[in-house]
Design a protein around this motif. Structure first.
Motif, PDB file in Angstrom:
ATOM      1  N   GLY A 144       0.655  -0.918  -0.239  1.00  0.00           N
ATOM      2  CA  GLY A 144      -0.054  -0.575  -0.199  1.00  0.00           C
ATOM      3  C   GLY A 144       0.034   0.993   0.512  1.00  0.00           C
ATOM      4  N   THR A 145       2.177   1.383  -0.262  1.00  0.00           N
ATOM      5  CA  THR A 145       3.236   2.457  -0.351  1.00  0.00           C
ATOM      6  C   THR A 145       3.807   2.610  -1.152  1.00  0.00           C
ATOM      7  N   GLY A 146       3.559   1.454  -2.555  1.00  0.00           N
ATOM      8  CA  GLY A 146       4.467   2.271  -3.862  1.00  0.00           C
ATOM      9  C   GLY A 146       3.121   3.620  -4.769  1.00  0.00           C
ATOM     10  N   SER A 147       4.254   4.353  -5.691  1.00  0.00           N
ATOM     11  CA  SER A 147       3.324   4.937  -6.041  1.00  0.00           C
ATOM     12  C   SER A 147       3.062   4.983  -7.586  1.00  0.00           C
ATOM     13  N   ALA A 148       3.627   3.599  -7.887  1.00  0.00           N
ATOM     14  CA  ALA A 148       3.270   3.394  -9.863  1.00  0.00           C
ATOM     15  C   ALA A 148       3.865   1.900  -9.414  1.00  0.00           C
ATOM     16  N   GLY A 149       2.287   1.537 -10.389  1.00  0.00           N
ATOM     17  CA  GLY A 149       1.496  -0.459 -10.329  1.00  0.00           C
ATOM     18  C   GLY A 149       2.057  -0.321  -9.320  1.00  0.00           C
ATOM     19  N   ALA A 150       2.346  -2.115  -9.441  1.00  0.00           N
ATOM     20  CA  ALA A 150       2.096  -2.475  -7.759  1.00  0.00           C
ATOM     21  C   ALA A 150       2.802  -3.469  -7.897  1.00  0.00           C
ATOM     22  N   THR A 151       2.995  -3.802  -6.185  1.00  0.00           N
ATOM     23  CA  THR A 151       3.895  -4.677  -5.432  1.00  0.00           C
ATOM     24  C   THR A 151       3.476  -5.875  -5.177  1.00  0.00           C
ATOM     25  N   ILE A 152       4.019  -6.825  -5.546  1.00  0.00           N
ATOM     26  CA  ILE A 152       3.000  -7.851  -4.568  1.00  0.00           C
ATOM     27  C   ILE A 152       4.311  -8.772  -3.145  1.00  0.00           C
ATOM     28  N   ARG A 153       3.959  -8.674  -2.317  1.00  0.00           N
ATOM     29  CA  ARG A 153       4.835  -9.264  -1.166  1.00  0.00           C
ATOM     30  C   ARG A 153       4.159 -10.437  -0.561  1.00  0.00           C
ATOM     31  N   VAL A 154       5.694 -11.149  -0.571  1.00  0.00           N
ATOM     32  CA  VAL A 154       5.696 -13.113  -0.612  1.00  0.00           C
ATOM     33  C   VAL A 154       5.517 -13.618   0.777  1.00  0.00           C
ATOM     34  N   TYR A 155       5.054 -13.550   1.912  1.00  0.00           N
ATOM     35  CA  TYR A 155       5.167 -13.575   3.356  1.00  0.00           C
ATOM     36  C   TYR A 155       6.229 -15.224   3.780  1.00  0.00           C
ATOM     37  N   LEU A 156       6.928 -15.341   4.098  1.00  0.00           N
ATOM     38  CA  LEU A 156       7.536 -17.204   4.316  1.00  0.00           C
ATOM     39  C   LEU A 156       7.678 -16.950   5.673  1.00  0.00           C
ATOM     40  N   GLU A 157       7.254 -18.530   6.302  1.00  0.00           N
ATOM     41  CA  GLU A 157       7.118 -18.495   7.753  1.00  0.00           C
ATOM     42  C   GLU A 157       7.277 -20.226   7.727  1.00  0.00           C
ATOM     43  N   LYS A 158       8.225 -20.606   8.428  1.00  0.00           N
ATOM     44  CA  LYS A 158       8.018 -22.355   8.936  1.00  0.00           C
ATOM     45  C   LYS A 158       8.456 -21.789  10.356  1.00  0.00           C
ATOM     46  N   TYR A 159       7.932 -22.565  11.037  1.00  0.00           N
ATOM     47  CA  TYR A 159       8.282 -23.116  12.467  1.00  0.00           C
ATOM     48  C   TYR A 159       9.579 -24.019  12.668  1.00  0.00           C
ATOM     49  N   GLU A 160      10.430 -23.923  13.386  1.00  0.00           N
ATOM     50  CA  GLU A 160      11.674 -24.718  13.775  1.00  0.00           C
ATOM     51  C   GLU A 160      11.676 -25.422  15.111  1.00  0.00           C
ATOM     52  N   LYS A 161      11.578 -26.549  15.602  1.00  0.00           N
ATOM     53  CA  LYS A 161      11.571 -26.591  17.420  1.00  0.00           C
ATOM     54  C   LYS A 161      13.876 -26.687  17.240  1.00  0.00           C
ATOM     55  N   ASP A 162      13.724 -27.700  15.759  1.00  0.00           N
ATOM     56  CA  ASP A 162      14.830 -28.246  16.675  1.00  0.00           C
ATOM     57  C   ASP A 162      15.960 -27.474  16.137  1.00  0.00           C
ATOM     58  N   ILE A 163      16.577 -27.780  17.493  1.00  0.00           N
ATOM     59  CA  ILE A 163      17.409 -27.128  17.694  1.00  0.00           C
ATOM     60  C   ILE A 163      18.889 -26.762  16.763  1.00  0.00           C
ATOM     61  N   GLU A 164      19.204 -28.004  15.978  1.00  0.00           N
ATOM     62  CA  GLU A 164      20.257 -28.617  15.276  1.00  0.00           C
ATOM     63  C   GLU A 164      20.278 -27.777  13.756  1.00  0.00           C
ATOM     64  N   LYS A 165      18.917 -27.360  13.273  1.00  0.00           N
ATOM     65  CA  LYS A 165      17.878 -26.957  12.219  1.00  0.00           C
ATOM     66  C   LYS A 165      18.333 -25.015  12.793  1.00  0.00           C
ATOM     67  N   HIS A 166      18.234 -24.615  13.173  1.00  0.00           N
ATOM     68  CA  HIS A 166      18.768 -23.130  13.556  1.00  0.00           C
ATOM     69  C   HIS A 166      19.535 -22.278  12.768  1.00  0.00           C
ATOM     70  N   GLY A 167      20.530 -22.982  12.615  1.00  0.00           N
ATOM     71  CA  GLY A 167      22.128 -22.388  11.750  1.00  0.00           C
ATOM     72  C   GLY A 167      21.455 -22.143  10.664  1.00  0.00           C
ATOM     73  N   GLU A 168      20.514 -22.782   9.795  1.00  0.00           N
ATOM     74  CA  GLU A 168      20.503 -22.929   8.311  1.00  0.00           C
ATOM     75  C   GLU A 168      19.952 -20.908   8.079  1.00  0.00           C
TER      76      GLU A 168
END
Ligand code: G6P
Ligand code: ZN
Length: 612
Positions: free
Chosen positions: A556-580
């Protein structure tokens, strides 16, 4: 102009040079100009449109007259007596201030306050409005994080008397008035307000209307001093193991950083990077994210995807890096070799509330915009406090803050909120606050190191972040932006999601399985106002049962044309995988979602323009 901005951050104080211009008020016939509908945060257009170079005469005047008429209507038909006019210093700032002051004076606004050089950050304007009961509103000249200069953006937004951005009822009415405006009032003849005059200088525009040049810093610094322990931060800042790098991106936040970090806290001048405001932001894009704050990102030992550069010795880097956007309300936070996503930053500030004096006793409530990650929610749950999910836009937090309805009749209801779009703040003002976020992190580092002996390496930002993930799990998060998309194409993507995945039956057996789709709408718990179509949410499940989510939303903040925003989210409990790294961890999810919604086919975009 902006180049002449008082470099030290201290403003000369000398009262009161009186220069008077005697001019006549005139009512100028005009015609409505289409398209003056403010977006998420004010009206933004190419600067040439505002300058009247694209054929629409009196663009600024029409907009300001409509704005003022709206403000008067909600003030019992009387024009507000005191208004502050300030901008982020972008190209056309000074000319626009002159035009606006004339329209305000001609309409009978008695007391117009303009900061030295016409420059003030958005949070500072909010603080100034709140500090003086007389000030009924603030006209802020900014297009925030959008580039400035010829061919780039200019914008105007309006803040109301508690310092909060005007809501949709106001901006809708403003727009409606702009479609039937027939005349505006202004002053005849040349008016030249010397924006570089000393604080306290008064310029009489009409016998009953005066412009006063004000100190941009004072009220804001006072508010920050109440939020944080300045003497303790100053002592911590002197530890040789600590260093800070603040990137002002040549926006309005720079002088405020200088004033606070160098002059108040005593940090070395060398902590300031690009802190002089420039009309074109040094030809940069003043948006503090991984793409546009590339220089800071590199100086913090990070690769463009936010992961640590393995070839850099982290020990040589600053402890904390922070950047602000054009008008100083957004922030990016990084440690040596560690980018902190805005959603994580918010959650970590919440978990470390005791490091911040403003939150004494703990925040009474927290909120995040819906597309932000749920990292905050899990902390709020652990603290046993309410967590609200609002539509995108800072204005939705205003009602929640210090709400007697929600938090009872206690006087002190500290509130924390933030957005994935690099906005973080609290109820100390009614805007997000880039410098506040940096100071919150200084405070967190200070608390984490209260037992670290002198000469020993500090507990780092990276340590704080990884410990947080170990405690609560990690919400991998990143955002793809597709900028400059044809508006019809962007809408067809949204329509497809609506018809196939929100209204339609979902029968998916993909590897990462789509389980449900919904369109976000919101009812404000305080005034029960509603906002619909605030983002399309697709919920997924990984083969191992882990939940994931992808949100689609049009900017909602552009001044011309459109911007599509794609928000990606994934939960990870496993501490071993937190470094990625987040973009790597989320790649498959992104591919899956983008394919499902046929983004490539419908828009012709092969890849996002920004990943952050
Ligand atoms: C501005 C507002 C923020 C909001 C952001 C969204 O910065 O102040 O509150 O989150 O815009 O921008 P978008 O381009 O995604 O509508
Ligand atoms: Zn901004």
């Amino acid at each position: 102009g902006a180049d002449a901005f008082v470099p030290s951050g201290k403003v000369p104080r000398a009262f009161t040079t009186l220069s008077s211009t005697t001019v006549k008020i005139s009512e100028v016939p005009t015609t409505p100009i289409p398209g003056m509908k403010p977006g998420t945060s004010g009206l933004r257009k190419k600067v040439e449109v505002w300058q009247g170079k694209t054929g629409e005469k009196y663009y600024v005047e029409n907009f300001i007259q409509s704005l003022l008429d709206t403000a008067s209507a909600s003030n019992g038909g009387r024009v507000p007596e005191t208004i502050i006019v300030a901008g982020d210093g972008r190209y056309f700032n000074d000319e626009a201030i002159q035009i606006i002051c004339c329209v305000l004076a001609a309409n009978g606004v008695k007391d117009i306050r303009v900061p030295v050089a016409g420059i003030m950050s958005t949070p500072a304007v909010s603080a100034a409005i709140r500090a003086s009961p007389d000030i009924k509103g603030g006209i802020i000249l900014t297009a925030s994080h959008n580039p400035g200069g010829p061919g780039e953006d200019f914008g105007i937004k309006y803040n109301l008397e508690y310092g909060q951005p005007a809501g949709e009822d106001f901006t809708d009415e403003l727009y409606e008035r702009s479609t039937r405006i027939q005349s505006f009032k202004t002053l005849e003849g040349a008016v030249d307000i010397d924006l570089n005059a000393k604080v306290g200088t008064q310029i009489h525009l009409t016998p009953s209307s005066v412009v006063t040049i004000i100190d941009p810093f004072e009220d804001y610094v006072n508010v920050l001093k109440k939020c944080f322990d300045f003497p303790a931060m100053s002592a911590f800042g002197k530890r040789p193991e600590f260093s800070l790098l603040f990137d002002g991106m040549h926006g309005a936040g720079g002088p405020f950083a200088r004033r606070v970090l160098v002059e108040e806290l005593g940090l070395d001048e060398s902590c300031l990077f690009r802190c002089n405001p420039l009309p074109d932001f040094g030809k940069g894009h003043p948006d503090p994210n991984l793409t546009y704050a590339a220089e800071l990102v590199k100086k913090m030992g990070l690769l463009p995807d936010g992961s640590a550069d393995p070839n850099v010795d982290l020990k040589q880097l600053p402890t904390l890096g922070a950047a602000n956007d054009g008008d100083g309300d957004r922030n990016l936070i990084a440690g040596a070799g560690c980018f902190v996503t805005p959603s994580d930053s918010l959650a970590i500030i919440c978990d470390n509330w005791s490091a911040i004096p403003h939150f004494a006793g703990g925040p009474k409530g927290v909120a995040r915009s819906m597309p932000s990650s749920a990292a905050l929610d899990v902390v709020a749950e652990a603290l046993g406090i309410p967590c609200f999910s609002t539509p995108t836009g800072w204005k939705f937090f205003g009602n929640l803050m210090s709400s007697k309805e929600l938090f009872g009749k206690t006087d002190y209801t500290p509130f924390l909120c933030g957005e994935e779009s690099f906005g973080t703040g609290s109820d100390h003002i009614r805007e997000k606050d880039g410098l506040w976020a940096a100071l919150a992190w200084v405070s967190i580092l200070m608390a984490a190191n209260k037992d670290t002996p002198q000469g020993q390496p500090l507990v780092s930002v990276r340590d704080i972040v990884t410990r947080h993930w170990a405690k609560y799990g990690r919400h991998f998060y990143c955002r793809y932006d597709y900028e400059g998309v044809d508006s019809n194409d962007a809408n067809s993507v949204m329509d497809l999601i609506r018809s196939e995945f929100v209204a339609g039956e979902i029968a998916d057996n993909g590897d990462i399985q789509l389980v449900s789709g919904e369109e976000f709408s919101y009812t404000d718990p305080v005034d029960f106002s509603t906002a619909s179509k605030q983002g399309l949410i697709l919920n997924f499940t990984y083969p191992n049962g882990d939940p994931a989510r992808v949100v689609f939303r049009l900017s909602g903040t552009g001044s011309a044309g459109a911007t599509i925003r794609v928000y990606l989210e994934k939960y990870e409990k496993d501490i071993e995988k937190h470094g990625e790294s987040a973009p790597v961890a989320l790649k498959n999810l992104a591919n899956r979602a983008i394919e499902l919604v046929q983004l490539q086919k419908l828009t012709g975009c092969d890849a996002p323009t920004v990943i952050t």
